[in-house]
Scaffold this motif. Structure first.
Motif, mmCIF file in Angstrom:
data_model
loop_
_atom_site.group_PDB
_atom_site.id
_atom_site.type_symbol
_atom_site.label_atom_id
_atom_site.label_comp_id
_atom_site.label_asym_id
_atom_site.label_seq_id
_atom_site.Cartn_x
_atom_site.Cartn_y
_atom_site.Cartn_z
ATOM 1 N N ARG A 56 0.843 -1.202 0.000
ATOM 2 C CA ARG A 56 0.000 0.000 0.000
ATOM 3 C C ARG A 56 0.877 1.251 0.000
ATOM 4 O O ARG A 56 2.058 1.196 0.325
ATOM 5 N N TYR A 57 0.218 2.369 -0.262
ATOM 6 C CA TYR A 57 0.890 3.662 -0.154
ATOM 7 C C TYR A 57 0.528 4.299 1.186
ATOM 8 O O TYR A 57 -0.503 3.968 1.775
ATOM 9 N N GLU A 85 -2.939 5.453 2.205
ATOM 10 C CA GLU A 85 -3.994 4.470 2.386
ATOM 11 C C GLU A 85 -4.035 3.914 3.813
ATOM 12 O O GLU A 85 -4.887 3.111 4.140
#
Lengths: 451, 323, 342
Positions: B153-154, B157
């Protein structure tokens, strides 16, 4: 606005800003001096005037300062009017036959290394029916006397000595402006040298009537004239160089300030209200950014009007929805969320008050450097349009000088001063505002200052 | 100084001064303290006391406007100040000493997957391949309580608490001896804060790591503290073990500070300190707290030395002269 | 959706109970739009909150970020528009106010914000900052404004006034900045102060000073105060009652000591457990706090909002049905099925 004052106070710490401010002050001083000494109507009259106004100036003469850089000193222009001039003597002799002989004698020093461009006498006479008769003689420093010519003079008569074919013949085929000044002992007769010293030209006007008068203006058209030189229409370039300053500054400042302020207000309104208002402003901006700005200006100049006001208006209208709207909007969207704005809403501040009193002051530190840096851009724009032949038809501007120079192949003919002078002024203007603008940017936006 | 076998970090007269337009900012001005292995020291201080600069000085993360950077720092007996920047970067930072920066959850790179960010220090310092580094990052994620699904994920998020855990994972991947935590929970909610402290306590046991916890929050600082160092105006004014510090602080500033902490229960009247700390640019001679001190006396016009109170407790205050 | 709301609001009454502020079944929902149009659901920031506040009474709204306390506050300040429900303040019904009425409404509520530096326009002097509310609310006489500014500055102990009045916010310390914020909130002589985390950005040594100042002002002006905070440890120094908010709802309401000593809602319990006191023993124990995060306000879980994290969940009840308000102890209300038999 204390904070702004403080920031401006910081200018002193930036030498480039100080120099910029000084240069701008000098330009503004020049502009004010110009407008005060040469009123607008006079400037226009002179600028649009032809040979009747500019009769006594040489054509395409270099500025006098070019003499500082050459070994061969070019002659300056000598203008001597018969009235009220200590170097001109004027004597009236009435003969028994009721004629009046007016003897005017012009004494002048000629010390240049080169021959003048032209010699002329401009007569003004008063008589009833019979034209007076003038005869002109020339006395050289070494004591020779040369008959120049004789002619009947009307009320307003120009005698172009240089074009007197008879005189040319008398001088052995030499052009008068050369022959009259040539040293007879020049080592190379093909390439005569100037005999320096005090010359005298005697003009004797014979009036055939009881009443009447005559006066004459004697002009030695030099190869250099004034501090600015002259153009192809004998106009002293000092006039457009000086008048170019107020026009350029006014155009640049009005355009830059108008655009900056309007852009800021528009983007503040969009940023504050958001929604449809913001959407419309953003779409207009996006469309406007794709329009070819210069082409539209050229079309307006070509088909509608080249008046500087029209061009200024068009520039502002076409630029307010510029890329800055996007930048300002991003900042306003951020400021809009500030808690001090929330507080202002909580104590009842209206939308307009929030926009003008709470949003806009935050962006002024960004606006001011941009405004200053924008000035030269618009000065150059105006000059560029003038160079393209779309300058204001009546105003003397820097761009117009370059345009004239370009049309008359100034560089091909070696008249570099013609382009150099307005270009230097444009560069000084640009440099001054850039030096101040970039320093202001560092003052107002400390992040740029570096550590 | 305590030449203890288990001593991990010894800091002597550490100074970090910055140049600013108004003068020299003496952010860290002669700091002394000592830290054992697997020990957590809290550096307590209010805003502008130089505590973040202390973290920067220890990790040699210096801005460009440094005016003075001096002193002695021994990590496991090795002198660090003599190392070149390159040596320091290769051998110390993120190898033996790492950091969870202030607002770390907002300090993650928004365009890199968090797994890659955690793997990065291993790839740089241990020189291992990306696959292996990612496998280790996955392992580290599970140990800090982040699901392995989040590796890809980034940062945006993830919730604040999760991002903070990722930042902690990042500081631990190279298995350093010492982690500097700069306000690790100040922007987090109470429950998340408690969870993060639970995690830090577990990590301290599991990894046998030492912590320097830099914070202004006295109440939460007790969650991790073995020892407490109080910083005021660029100097450490008191160091003591948590037990004795929290029950009876010595320095008048520390006493006042403790008395200002609101408590859930009890009838203790809250106090506050009048005035504000001196500017780090224009420091008073003598004791820096004297102007606000309720117990000041003539001697306070002179700079107090550090008095050793025994049991690794020191205090920089004239009241304790002769003890 | 509208039907549910309608049902919920059916038995609304707006009887005058003599309270300064009545919050009636307040719903502040923000509509989410997809691609700028098209309905994509609601963020239920405040979901059916009711309470009353008497003149001179101080309450604390405690909760974590995103629990709806800020939306509740902004709605009371008249900055958000509720989707359903109403607020009656000093006889004024928020939903029925026109522009002028809104000005009056807002002028009677002072607002103290969290970050004092952000809450003060950096380009204005303290004088202009305090002048603004007066000018906006029609105090035309500059002399009167000046007097009022000086008086309020004395009250928040920004004295000697002349040392501060021409200064700019960045020249002041955090505590002084917060005093300016309080002075601005007080300058229109409000009846209610809404204080949003007024001390959380301040250093420990000045926090107490500001709390005491607020307390003194509350007492001397008989102000009603809504103190919004995430920090349970500060509330008892200041407020009489605590409302604990979780995911848009008030999970528990009671007087301060009741909440601190006898928390009824598991969330309140967790908050109390998580709140630290300076004690060296803390370092040796693990705290029993629920893992996880507050739920999404767009798709809140069915049943009790807290049930996914609750250690005391009653399966089959908490996860299915919305708990109503129980009052197991007089004047101690809670939204928790654990107390259904009380």
């Amino acid at each position: 606005m204390e904070a702004l004052k403080r920031s401006f106070g910081e200018i002193r710490k930036y030498p480039s800003a100080v120099i910029g401010v000084i240069m701008i002050l000098v330009l503004i001083g020049l502009a004010i001096y110009t407008v005060a000494t040469i009123p607008y109507s006079e400037a226009i009259r002179l600028w649009r005037g032809g040979e009747d106004i500019w009769y006594s100036t040489p054509r395409n003469a270099f500025p006098v300062w070019t003499n500082w850089f050459t070994d061969v000193k070019q002659p300056e222009t000598i203008v001597m009017f018969s009235e009220d001039n200590p170097d001109v003597t004027k004597e009236y002799t009435t003969t028994s036959s009721g004629k009046t002989d007016i003897k005017m004698s012009y004494t002048f020093d000629y010390t240049a290394d080169d021959f003048p461009q032209e010699l002329s006498l401009f007569f003004k006479t008063e008589y009833v029916a019979k034209e007076p008769f003038a005869s002109i003689t020339w006395e050289t420093p070494d004591g020779r006397t040369i008959r120049v010519g004789d002619l009947a003079v009307s009320r307003k008569q120009t005698y172009r000595i240089s074009q007197d074919e008879a005189l040319v013949r008398r001088l052995g085929g030499e052009k008068p402006e050369v022959g009259l000044f040539a040293d007879p002992e020049s080592p190379d007769p093909e390439n005569p040298q100037v005999l320096k010293g005090t010359y005298k030209i005697n003009v004797s006007v014979l009036l055939f009537e009881d009443t009447g008068d005559a006066s004459a203006e004697y002009v030695v058209f030099g190869e250099v004239f004034g501090w600015a030189g002259t153009d192809h229409r004998r106009r002293d370039l000092m006039l457009p160089l000086m008048w170019g300053a107020p026009i350029a500054l006014l155009f640049g400042l009005l355009a830059s300030a108008g655009i900056s302020v309007l852009t800021m207000i528009i983007s503040a309104i969009g940023g504050w209200y958001g929604g449809v208002v913001d959407g419309i402003i953003q779409r207009i901006t996006e469309v406007n950014l794709t329009l070819p700005f210069l082409s539209i200006l050229i079309m307006i100049g070509t088909f509608y009007s080249r008046s500087i006001w029209t061009i200024l208006g068009a520039t502002i209208v076409l630029s307010i929805f510029g890329a800055a709207i996007k930048t300002y909007r991003a900042i306003f969207l951020q400021i809009r969320e500030s808690t001090y704005i929330e507080a202002a809403r909580a104590y009842g501040a209206s939308d307009m008050r929030i926009i003008f009193r709470y949003l806009i002051p935050r962006i002024i530190p960004l606006l001011i450097p941009g405004l200053v840096l924008g000035v030269p851009a618009f000065v150059f724009l105006e000059a560029s349009l003038a160079v393209l032949g779309l300058g204001d038809p009546v105003l003397p501007t820097w761009g117009k000088i370059i345009n004239d120079a370009w049309v008359n192949a100034a560089l091909y003919n070696g008249y570099y001063y013609w382009i150099l002078e307005p270009a230097v002024l444009l560069m000084i203007t640009g440099l001054a505002f850039a030096m101040l603008g970039y320093s202001l940017d560092r003052i107002f936006n400390p992040r740029l200052r570096g550590l | 100084m305590a030449e203890n076998n288990s001593s991990l970090l010894d800091v002597h007269d550490l100074k970090l001064h910055f140049r600013a337009s108004a003068g020299i900012v003496q952010a860290v001005d002669g700091v002394n303290f000592q830290l054992n292995r697997n020990e957590a020291v809290v550096v307590l201080g209010e805003s502008g006391c130089g505590k973040t600069s202390l973290a920067k000085a220890l990790l040699r993360l210096l801005p460009r406007n440094v005016a003075e950077y001096s002193g002695e720092v021994y990590l496991g007996g090795e002198e660090l100040m003599g190392l070149t920047d390159e040596e320091y970067r290769k051998q110390i930072r993120w190898v033996r000493m790492s950091m969870v920066p202030q607002a770390a959850m907002n300090a993650l790179n928004p365009v890199l997957r968090v797994g890659d960010q955690v793997a990065e220090p291993m790839m740089i310092h241990a020189g291992i391949k990306k696959e292996e580094a990612l496998a280790q990052a996955r392992d580290m994620f599970s140990r800090v309580g982040v699901s392995a699904d989040f590796l890809h994920r980034y940062a945006f998020e993830l919730s604040g608490g999760m991002r903070q855990r990722v930042a902690i994972a990042m500081s631990l991947v190279t298995l350093p001896d010492l982690v500097v935590l700069d306000e690790p929970t100040s922007a987090l909610d109470v429950l998340t804060q408690a969870n993060i402290f639970n995690l830090l306590k577990r990590i301290k046991k599991e990894f046998e790591v030492s912590f320097i916890l830099i914070t202004h929050d006295i109440a939460t600082s007790s969650e991790l503290a073995d020892r407490v160092a109080v910083m005021y105006a660029g100097q450490i004014v008191e160091v003591g073990d948590a037990e004795s510090f929290f029950s009876a602080p010595l320095h008048p500033y520390a006493q006042k500070l403790m008395a200002s902490v609101p408590r859930l229960r009890g009838d203790q009247e809250l106090e506050f300190i009048i005035g504000k700390p001196p500017s780090l640019i224009d420091l008073p001679t003598g004791c820096r707290f004297a102007a606000r001190c309720p117990r000041r006396f003539e001697k306070c016009d002179q700079d107090p030395p550090v008095f050793d109170m025994g049991n690794r407790r020191i205090v920089k205050c004239w009241l304790y002269e002769g003890n | 959706m509208a039907e549910i709301l309608e049902k919920k609001l059916k038995d609304q009454d707006f009887s005058d109970t003599g309270a300064l502020l009545q919050v009636k079944r307040l719903h502040v929902w923000f509509e989410l739009r997809r691609f700028g149009f098209g309905h994509a659901g609601y963020v239920r920031a405040v979901d059916d909150v009711s309470f009353e506040l008497k003149a001179g009474q101080a309450i604390a709204v405690v909760g974590e970020s995103g629990c709806g306390k800020t939306s509740l506050m902004k709605t009371i300040l008249g900055l958000n528009t509720p989707i359903k429900g109403d607020i009656i303040f000093d006889g004024m019904k928020l939903s029925e106010l026109d522009r002028k009425g809104m000005m009056e409404y807002r002028s009677k509520i002072g607002f103290v914000q969290q970050d004092p530096y952000g809450a003060l326009p950096p380009f204005m002097s303290i004088r202009s900052i305090l002048d603004e509310p007066l000018i906006i609310n029609g105090v035309k006489d500059p002399k009167e404004r000046n007097e009022r500014i000086r008086q309020v500055m004395e009250e928040v102990r920004l004295s000697p006034v002349d040392d501060f009045i021409e200064k700019f916010p960045h020249m002041l310390s955090g505590g002084q900045q917060q005093r300016v914020v309080i002075a601005r909130a007080m300058i229109l002589e409000p009846k209610l102060i809404v204080a949003d985390e007024p001390v959380s950005m301040l250093d420990a040594s000045v926090r107490v000073e500001i709390l005491k100042l607020l307390e003194n002002l509350q007492k001397s002006h008989n102000l009603a105060v809504i103190y919004i905070t995430h920090d349970l440890s500060t509330v008892r120094y200041f407020s009489e009652r605590i409302f604990v908010m979780y995911a848009g709802k008030v999970a528990e309401k009671a007087v301060v000591d009741e909440i601190l000593n006898n928390p009824l809602h598991p969330y309140t319990e967790a908050l109390l457990t998580a709140t630290s006191e300076p004690d060296a023993a803390n370092a040796r124990i693990y705290k029993e706090v629920p893992p996880g995060e507050p739920p999404s306000l767009v798709n809140p879980p069915t049943g009790c909002n807290y049930h996914p994290r609750c250690p005391k969940i009653i399966e089959g009840l908490c996860d299915l049905e919305d708990p109503p308000e129980f009052e197991p102890v007089p004047n101690h209300l809670t939204l928790c099925w654990l107390h259904k038999d009380a």
